[in-house]
Each structure stands twice: as structure tokens, then as C-alpha cells.
Design an enzyme around this catalytic site. Sequence first.
Site, PDB file in Angstrom:
ATOM      1  N   GLY A  45       0.816  -1.324   0.017  1.00 14.42           N
ATOM      2  CA  GLY A  45      -0.172   0.000  -0.040  1.00 14.42           C
ATOM      3  C   GLY A  45       0.843   1.079  -0.057  1.00 14.42           C
ATOM      4  N   GLY A  64       0.173  -8.702  -4.669  1.00 12.39           N
ATOM      5  CA  GLY A  64       0.576  -9.872  -5.166  1.00 12.39           C
ATOM      6  C   GLY A  64       1.495  -9.860  -5.882  1.00 12.39           C
ATOM      7  N   GLY A 108       6.070  -3.212   3.058  1.00 19.06           N
ATOM      8  CA  GLY A 108       5.753  -3.162   4.465  1.00 19.06           C
ATOM      9  C   GLY A 108       5.942  -4.735   4.763  1.00 19.06           C
ATOM     10  N   ASP A 159       0.570   1.732   8.469  1.00 19.54           N
ATOM     11  CA  ASP A 159       0.003   1.217  10.058  1.00 19.54           C
ATOM     12  C   ASP A 159       0.922   1.338  10.974  1.00 19.54           C
ATOM     13  OD1 ASP A 159      -2.146   0.962   8.173  1.00 19.54           O
ATOM     14  OD2 ASP A 159      -2.167  -1.200   8.407  1.00 19.54           O
ATOM     15  N   ARG A 186      -4.823  -2.103   9.841  1.00 20.98           N
ATOM     16  CA  ARG A 186      -5.485  -3.483   9.638  1.00 20.98           C
ATOM     17  C   ARG A 186      -5.419  -4.380  10.980  1.00 20.98           C
ATOM     18  NH1 ARG A 186      -5.189  -5.416   4.314  1.00 20.98           N
ATOM     19  NH2 ARG A 186      -3.241  -4.485   3.627  1.00 20.98           N
ATOM     20  N   GLU A 239      -9.450   0.517  11.304  1.00 14.68           N
ATOM     21  CA  GLU A 239     -10.373  -0.362  10.412  1.00 14.68           C
ATOM     22  C   GLU A 239     -10.379  -1.685  10.889  1.00 14.68           C
ATOM     23  OE1 GLU A 239      -6.675  -0.284   7.322  1.00 14.68           O
ATOM     24  OE2 GLU A 239      -8.488  -0.732   6.460  1.00 14.68           O
ATOM     25  N   TYR A 263      -7.872   6.973   2.429  1.00 19.89           N
ATOM     26  CA  TYR A 263      -6.685   7.108   1.552  1.00 19.89           C
ATOM     27  C   TYR A 263      -6.320   8.531   1.572  1.00 19.89           C
ATOM     28  CZ  TYR A 263      -8.057   2.620  -0.372  1.00 19.89           C
ATOM     29  OH  TYR A 263      -8.406   1.546  -0.369  1.00 19.89           O
TER      30      TYR A 263
END
Length: 447
Positions: free
Chosen positions: A86, A150, A174, A205, A250, A304, A362
Site C-alpha cells: 500500500g 500480489g 511493509g 500502519d 489493519r 479499520e 486514502y
Amino acid sequence: MTGATSIRKLPSLSGLHHRRNPLEDNPFFHPSNGFYITPSDVILAQVAYDLSAQSQSRVAYHRAGPRREIMYEPSAVKAAIVTCGGLCPGMNTVIRELVVGLWELYGVREIYGIPAGYRGFYSMEAVKLDPKAVHDWHKKGGTVLATSRGGFHLHKIVDAIQLNGFNQVYIIGGDGTMRGAVEIFKEISLRKLEVGITGIPKTVDNDVGIIDRSFGFQTAVEMAQQAISAAHVEAESAVNGIGLVKLMGRSTGHIALHATLSSRDVDCCLIPEMDFYLEGKGGLFEFLEKRLKERGHAVLVVAEGAGQEMIPRNESQKQERDESGNPVFLDVGVWFKSVLKDWWGREHPDELFTVKYIDPTYMIRAVPANATDNLYCTLLAHSAIHGVMAGYTGFVPGPINGNYAYIPLEEVALTKNKVNMSDHKWAWVRSVTNQPDFETNFKGQSL
Ligand SMILES: Nc1ncnc2c1ncn2[C@@H]1O[C@H](COP(=O)(O)OP(=O)(O)O)[C@@H](O)[C@H]1O
Ligand SMILES: O=P(O)(O)OC[C@H]1O[C@](O)(COP(=O)(O)O)[C@@H](O)[C@@H]1O
Ligand SMILES: [Mg+2]
């Protein structure tokens, strides 16, 4: 204080030759005593000790910085830079400073950007970079190289590194990226390639362990203030108004926690590390009811990943994963808005009530880094370059207790930075918000 110091060993490339550091002749530097870092210069993992304890073992990491001798001939370096996962404020600054640092400090001329994350190694053309191309990148949010989730095919990636002749690889990402970087490092060692690999920790995060904090985190916390202030204004201006803000996080609630502490407008902060409940004595509804009665409004900040197990979901939602294999969360803010409205409608059908939900997701990460984070990104990039040029590989540069160190990649990939619910910081949140101690209340309730 007595006790042994164990220094975390760093892997290094063995087949290269020692040579003089070109910084010696760089017009901007005047290397004097203490300029070069030696193998015995270390940073202690812990700085606070109890001097009355008999014996204490200490963990230390090699200190980051330029070495007197380097292991690469600069004209033979072919460096690759990639960004994965991200976004995070400062990614472009790190790329910029890697390019400018390699070019200006060490005279490297072959520097390439890999587009679109790990998959870019084997599916896209690398882009040649130089100081002119990247000169204003630190002013841009996101990553000019583009990123993706991915696409991690180990053999294809290492084949591409080999085929392109890259002998230095800078991987910005990350926790997931770091796990991938460990695989790449191991495969490169297995193939006995003289390729230096470094992972530069990026995560809005702040969930990467060992280092003090990740770059861009402070910028994100600063941006979150705007959302909280808006939620506060909306809540204050309504009758029984609730301002609800969802912030990234997360599996760790660092952004929500720090944003709450710096704002002071927040009445309750909920993070993934904690359990909470809504109904009954000591629950969230009881608390909000009291706040609305006393103050007429309340501000709720939710990370979140908080309360995900409470949100009803169907089978396919339970299985959903993003391309990297991370679980896909349902929107805790949307869920909260609806349960809050149901609750009020049930309890006070004739009284006004408003929930204003703000989701700045975002917005807090797609901005350029602030001044502090920009400086941090520069030091991180330069630390990475000095380490790789010195022949270290499979390492992560990062600040530990304010000093830059080299940490074995595998150790970083295995360590998660979670909010410690029993330390003073969380106690401070509770003293600022006065929110319920859900865990204790819950135990009390079930007696
Ligand atoms: N365990 C793993 N092994 C190898 N690669 C991984 C692993 N976890 C994630 N990756 C790869 O790392 C990249 C970034 O991971 P992701 O979790 O999306 O973001 P982040 O690195 O920011 O946590 C993706 O390309 C993903 O496929
Ligand atoms: O919508 P995207 O881009 O997949 O990103 C969402 C996720 O990325 C993050 O911002 C950061 O996660 P990573 O740093 O691990 O990529 C999380 O807070 C958030 O859940
Ligand atoms: Mg991650």
C-alpha cells in the site's frame, strides 16, 4: 552494569573485493575521526535499564553509516529500486534519495526503477533513473514507480534480477514485502549470486517491529487530525451528534491511538488490539448515552481492523483476501453508523440523533511526507546505500532509539509492532478520553 552484549550478525557478500570509499574524495565531505563506522560500533536495542539488577544481557545492532572500505566498484553497480504494497507518505522521497545518494555519494550511474511492485521484475521494463529524473519526487504523494499487491513469484523475480544483471536491490515495502524480501535474499544466497538486498520498511500502519516508527506515519497522524476536527464540528453542531472517524490500521491501532492523543477531541478510541462490546453495563452504548447527556455530542475514532469479528458477514466475505493474501475487511464505520442509529431509535425514538461518518482512509496516506518524515526518508535511504556499498546484504536500515542501525531482514519480517495494551500509552488514551475499560467491565459483568 554487568552482562553480555549479543550483536545481531549481518550477512555479507563474500566474493567481492575491498576498495577505498569514494567519499574520501567527495568535495562535500571531510572524513575525520569517527566519520567512518566500524564493525564494533553498535546501537543497543534497549536504552532503559534497572541498574540494581545483577546481570543483564543486551542485544545490539550494527550501527548504520559509511564504512572506510566498500565492496563494490561504483562503475560496476547496477541498482534496482522497487516499491510494493500500500501507499505511504514518503515513498517517493526514499526513491529520490536512493537515486541521488547512489549517484552523488558513490558515483553510481546505473540505477533502475522497477515498475508496479514485485511483479514488475518479470513483467515490465525497468526505468532508468538519475537525479534529474527524480529531482521533485519528494513533493509528490504515492510512488511514481507505482506499486501493487500480489505477483510474488520467487523464481521469476530472481531470474529477472540475474538476467538484468542487477547487483544491488532496494526493496521498499511493509510487512508482506519484507517476508518476500527474505525469500529473495535466501534464493540469491542459494544461487551464490553477489547481489546485495536491503528492505526499506514502509507502512502507514506502523506495524513493522524493532524500529522506532515507520516513515510517513507522522504525516498520516497529522492528516487524521483534519478528519477528527471535522467530525468534532459536525457532532457539536447537531443535537445528540456523534462524529465517527475510521482510520487505517489493519491489525494495529497506532494511527488511531496517536491521532486520539494529539487531538483531545476524541471521546472513545477503538483499536484492533482490544476487545469491546456494545450493549449492557460498561458497554459502548452506555458510555455514549452518558456522554451525549453530559456534553450533547461525542467523537468516536475507530481503526479499520477494530471489531471486525462483530460485523456479520457471509461465507464469501469470510474468505475474501486481497492479491497479497491479506484478509479484506468490511467497513467498520458503515457498520457502526447503522448499529448506533438502531440503538438510539430503540432507546429514544422521539429524540433527535445524528451520526456523521468520515472515512479519510486514502487521504491520510496519499499525501507527500511532511518535513520530519522527509528528513527521516533521506537518512533511511542513505543508511541503506552505505550498508549495501559496504557489502552487507539481507538487512533493514532503521532508527532504534533515535540512532540508525542495520537489522537482519528476517528478524524484521518476523516482528510485529502491536499496541501494548498494558503500557502507559494506552493508559494515557484512557485518561484523555475517559472511555470504559471494556476488558475489566466485561469480566465484572460476567461474574
Ligand atoms: N509471506 C510472503 N512471502 C512472499 N511474498 C509476500 C508475502 N506476503 C506478501 N508478499 C508480497 O509482498 C508484496 C506486498 O505485500 P502486502 O501485504 O500487499 O503489502 P505490505 O508489504 O505493505 O504489507 C506483495 O507483492 C505480496 O505478494
Ligand atoms: O486498499 P489497499 O490499497 O489494498 O490498502 C488498504 C490497506 O493498506 C494499508 O494502508 C497499509 O497496509 P500495508 O502497508 O501493509 O500495505 C492498510 O492500513 C489498509 O488496510
Ligand atoms: Mg502489510
